[in-house]
Scaffold this motif. Sequence first.
Motif, mmCIF file in Angstrom:
data_model
loop_
_atom_site.group_PDB
_atom_site.id
_atom_site.type_symbol
_atom_site.label_atom_id
_atom_site.label_comp_id
_atom_site.label_asym_id
_atom_site.label_seq_id
_atom_site.Cartn_x
_atom_site.Cartn_y
_atom_site.Cartn_z
ATOM 1 N N GLY A 193 0.849 -1.183 0.000
ATOM 2 C CA GLY A 193 0.000 0.000 0.000
ATOM 3 C C GLY A 193 0.885 1.232 0.000
ATOM 4 O O GLY A 193 1.803 1.340 0.820
ATOM 5 N N PHE A 194 0.632 2.174 -0.921
ATOM 6 C CA PHE A 194 1.570 3.276 -1.102
ATOM 7 C C PHE A 194 1.700 4.156 0.142
ATOM 8 O O PHE A 194 2.804 4.610 0.465
ATOM 9 C CB PHE A 194 1.184 4.128 -2.310
ATOM 10 C CG PHE A 194 2.137 5.274 -2.529
ATOM 11 C CD1 PHE A 194 3.459 5.030 -2.863
ATOM 12 C CD2 PHE A 194 1.715 6.583 -2.363
ATOM 13 C CE1 PHE A 194 4.357 6.082 -3.035
ATOM 14 C CE2 PHE A 194 2.604 7.640 -2.542
ATOM 15 C CZ PHE A 194 3.925 7.396 -2.880
ATOM 16 N N ASP A 195 0.608 4.415 0.845
ATOM 17 C CA ASP A 195 0.702 5.269 2.038
ATOM 18 C C ASP A 195 1.704 4.711 3.040
ATOM 19 O O ASP A 195 2.532 5.455 3.594
ATOM 20 C CB ASP A 195 -0.670 5.412 2.702
ATOM 21 C CG ASP A 195 -1.586 6.361 1.953
ATOM 22 O OD1 ASP A 195 -1.101 7.048 1.027
ATOM 23 O OD2 ASP A 195 -2.788 6.408 2.280
ATOM 24 N N ASP A 196 1.643 3.417 3.289
ATOM 25 C CA ASP A 196 2.579 2.791 4.222
ATOM 26 C C ASP A 196 4.011 2.862 3.706
ATOM 27 O O ASP A 196 4.955 3.117 4.464
ATOM 28 C CB ASP A 196 2.208 1.324 4.451
ATOM 29 C CG ASP A 196 0.998 1.154 5.357
ATOM 30 O OD1 ASP A 196 0.594 2.138 5.999
ATOM 31 O OD2 ASP A 196 0.464 0.031 5.404
ATOM 32 N N GLU A 197 4.172 2.605 2.420
ATOM 33 C CA GLU A 197 5.518 2.603 1.832
ATOM 34 C C GLU A 197 6.151 3.994 1.917
ATOM 35 O O GLU A 197 7.337 4.136 2.234
ATOM 36 C CB GLU A 197 5.458 2.142 0.378
ATOM 37 C CG GLU A 197 4.836 0.769 0.176
ATOM 38 C CD GLU A 197 5.643 -0.347 0.797
ATOM 39 O OE1 GLU A 197 6.881 -0.352 0.648
ATOM 40 O OE2 GLU A 197 5.027 -1.237 1.428
ATOM 41 N N ALA A 198 5.351 5.018 1.629
ATOM 42 C CA ALA A 198 5.859 6.388 1.696
ATOM 43 C C ALA A 198 6.211 6.767 3.136
ATOM 44 O O ALA A 198 7.242 7.407 3.392
ATOM 45 C CB ALA A 198 4.823 7.351 1.123
ATOM 46 N N THR A 207 6.473 5.538 -8.485
ATOM 47 C CA THR A 207 7.607 5.040 -9.265
ATOM 48 C C THR A 207 8.744 4.603 -8.351
ATOM 49 O O THR A 207 9.404 3.581 -8.597
ATOM 50 C CB THR A 207 8.086 6.121 -10.247
ATOM 51 O OG1 THR A 207 7.015 6.459 -11.128
ATOM 52 C CG2 THR A 207 9.275 5.641 -11.063
ATOM 53 N N ASP A 208 8.994 5.373 -7.286
ATOM 54 C CA ASP A 208 10.050 5.017 -6.333
ATOM 55 C C ASP A 208 9.770 3.671 -5.675
ATOM 56 O O ASP A 208 10.673 2.847 -5.505
ATOM 57 C CB ASP A 208 10.163 6.088 -5.248
ATOM 58 C CG ASP A 208 10.717 7.400 -5.761
ATOM 59 O OD1 ASP A 208 11.313 7.407 -6.860
ATOM 60 O OD2 ASP A 208 10.559 8.424 -5.059
ATOM 61 N N GLY A 219 9.019 -9.983 -8.150
ATOM 62 C CA GLY A 219 8.452 -10.144 -9.480
ATOM 63 C C GLY A 219 7.507 -8.996 -9.794
ATOM 64 O O GLY A 219 7.900 -7.836 -9.863
ATOM 65 N N ASP A 220 6.234 -9.293 -9.944
ATOM 66 C CA ASP A 220 5.241 -8.257 -10.217
ATOM 67 C C ASP A 220 4.970 -7.422 -8.971
ATOM 68 O O ASP A 220 4.985 -7.934 -7.845
ATOM 69 C CB ASP A 220 3.936 -8.890 -10.685
ATOM 70 C CG ASP A 220 4.095 -9.641 -12.005
ATOM 71 O OD1 ASP A 220 5.086 -9.377 -12.718
ATOM 72 O OD2 ASP A 220 3.242 -10.492 -12.300
ATOM 73 N N VAL A 221 4.698 -6.137 -9.171
ATOM 74 C CA VAL A 221 4.342 -5.228 -8.076
ATOM 75 C C VAL A 221 2.936 -4.706 -8.334
ATOM 76 O O VAL A 221 2.648 -4.168 -9.405
ATOM 77 C CB VAL A 221 5.333 -4.058 -7.959
ATOM 78 C CG1 VAL A 221 4.951 -3.147 -6.785
ATOM 79 C CG2 VAL A 221 6.765 -4.571 -7.796
ATOM 80 N N VAL A 222 2.057 -4.902 -7.344
ATOM 81 C CA VAL A 222 0.676 -4.432 -7.418
ATOM 82 C C VAL A 222 0.529 -3.403 -6.306
ATOM 83 O O VAL A 222 0.357 -3.739 -5.136
ATOM 84 C CB VAL A 222 -0.313 -5.595 -7.238
ATOM 85 C CG1 VAL A 222 -1.752 -5.104 -7.317
ATOM 86 C CG2 VAL A 222 -0.058 -6.675 -8.284
ATOM 87 N N LEU A 232 0.007 -1.287 -11.581
ATOM 88 C CA LEU A 232 0.569 -2.611 -11.815
ATOM 89 C C LEU A 232 1.890 -2.481 -12.555
ATOM 90 O O LEU A 232 1.961 -1.809 -13.595
ATOM 91 C CB LEU A 232 -0.382 -3.451 -12.668
ATOM 92 C CG LEU A 232 -1.837 -3.579 -12.213
ATOM 93 C CD1 LEU A 232 -2.625 -4.370 -13.249
ATOM 94 C CD2 LEU A 232 -1.915 -4.261 -10.862
ATOM 95 N N ALA A 233 2.923 -3.125 -12.019
ATOM 96 C CA ALA A 233 4.196 -3.252 -12.726
ATOM 97 C C ALA A 233 4.363 -4.729 -13.038
ATOM 98 O O ALA A 233 4.738 -5.527 -12.175
ATOM 99 C CB ALA A 233 5.345 -2.737 -11.886
#
Length: 302
Positions: A193-198, A207-208, A219-222, A232-233
């Motif tokens: 989850g982006f909020d946690d990652e940031a 992108t970071d 592998g894949d990043v969701v 999705l990457a």
Amino acid sequence: MPRFLSIGECMIELASLGGDTMRKGFAGDTFNTAWYAQAFRPDGWTVDYFTALGDDSASSEMLAFMQASGIGTEDIRRLPGKAPGLYMIHLDNGERSFSYWRSVSAARQLADDRAALETAIDAVDIVYFSGITLAILPPEGRATLIALARAARQSGKTVAFDPNLRPRLWAGKDEMLAAISEASAGASIVLPGFDDEAAHFGDGSITDTIARYRRLGAGDVVLKDGAEGTTLAIGDRQVHIPAHPAAAVIDTTSAGDSFNGGYLMRLAAGDTPEDAARFASRLASSVIGHPGALIAREILGL
């Protein structure tokens, strides 16, 4: 018969019904994902849960609930003298906060029997666990699970991991970030989850976050970003999937957990990652329109 295995801790849930009256239930991040995976599994698939429970009556009730929900429990170990963890919900305008009692939870020993865990993983096609699973384990158990998950990916299984960063469960931030990074490096699919990652890794952009997980070897990043949708990457492709609008936000519990279960099961059914993410977004938007972590499929209307 193909199998999905979720590994982690299911807890006793106490939710207020007003005043001093509480309702007892059972939930936990990886169990919630197993619940939604079971509800939306493709024909022919089975969904199993791996944990450790005690030999008390609450553990027996939890086991019976899992079985009644159609979730396989044959790999669950019962430990003499142990009991499940417990948490109490505090709800404010749809957002939950929690009080936990889990220091003596049987699930903390779920990876103590390496052979049992390895046997369970060897028998399935998709393995799923989370950062919370890692956080409750002692260092030796954590290392065991990460090593077995890495070996499972190398053998051709799909290993899915949600970092689910919860600093309060860890001895320190550095320990948390190191363990999350190590587990992610061995995963076929990472579902952060982006909020946690940031907040905890200091990522300045989506992108970071994607680049960091890719450098680790994931592998894949969701990458889930709430109302902003999902990025999705997949291989060399990066695609943004808009969030499905929620008719109402009653309770955000299980938004990410239900997304994960829906996404992984639609992939198992043969959907493209884009279509799987669209379905998972619809599922999560429906789940948050209802109170509680576990919403029956017939209520969701999907």
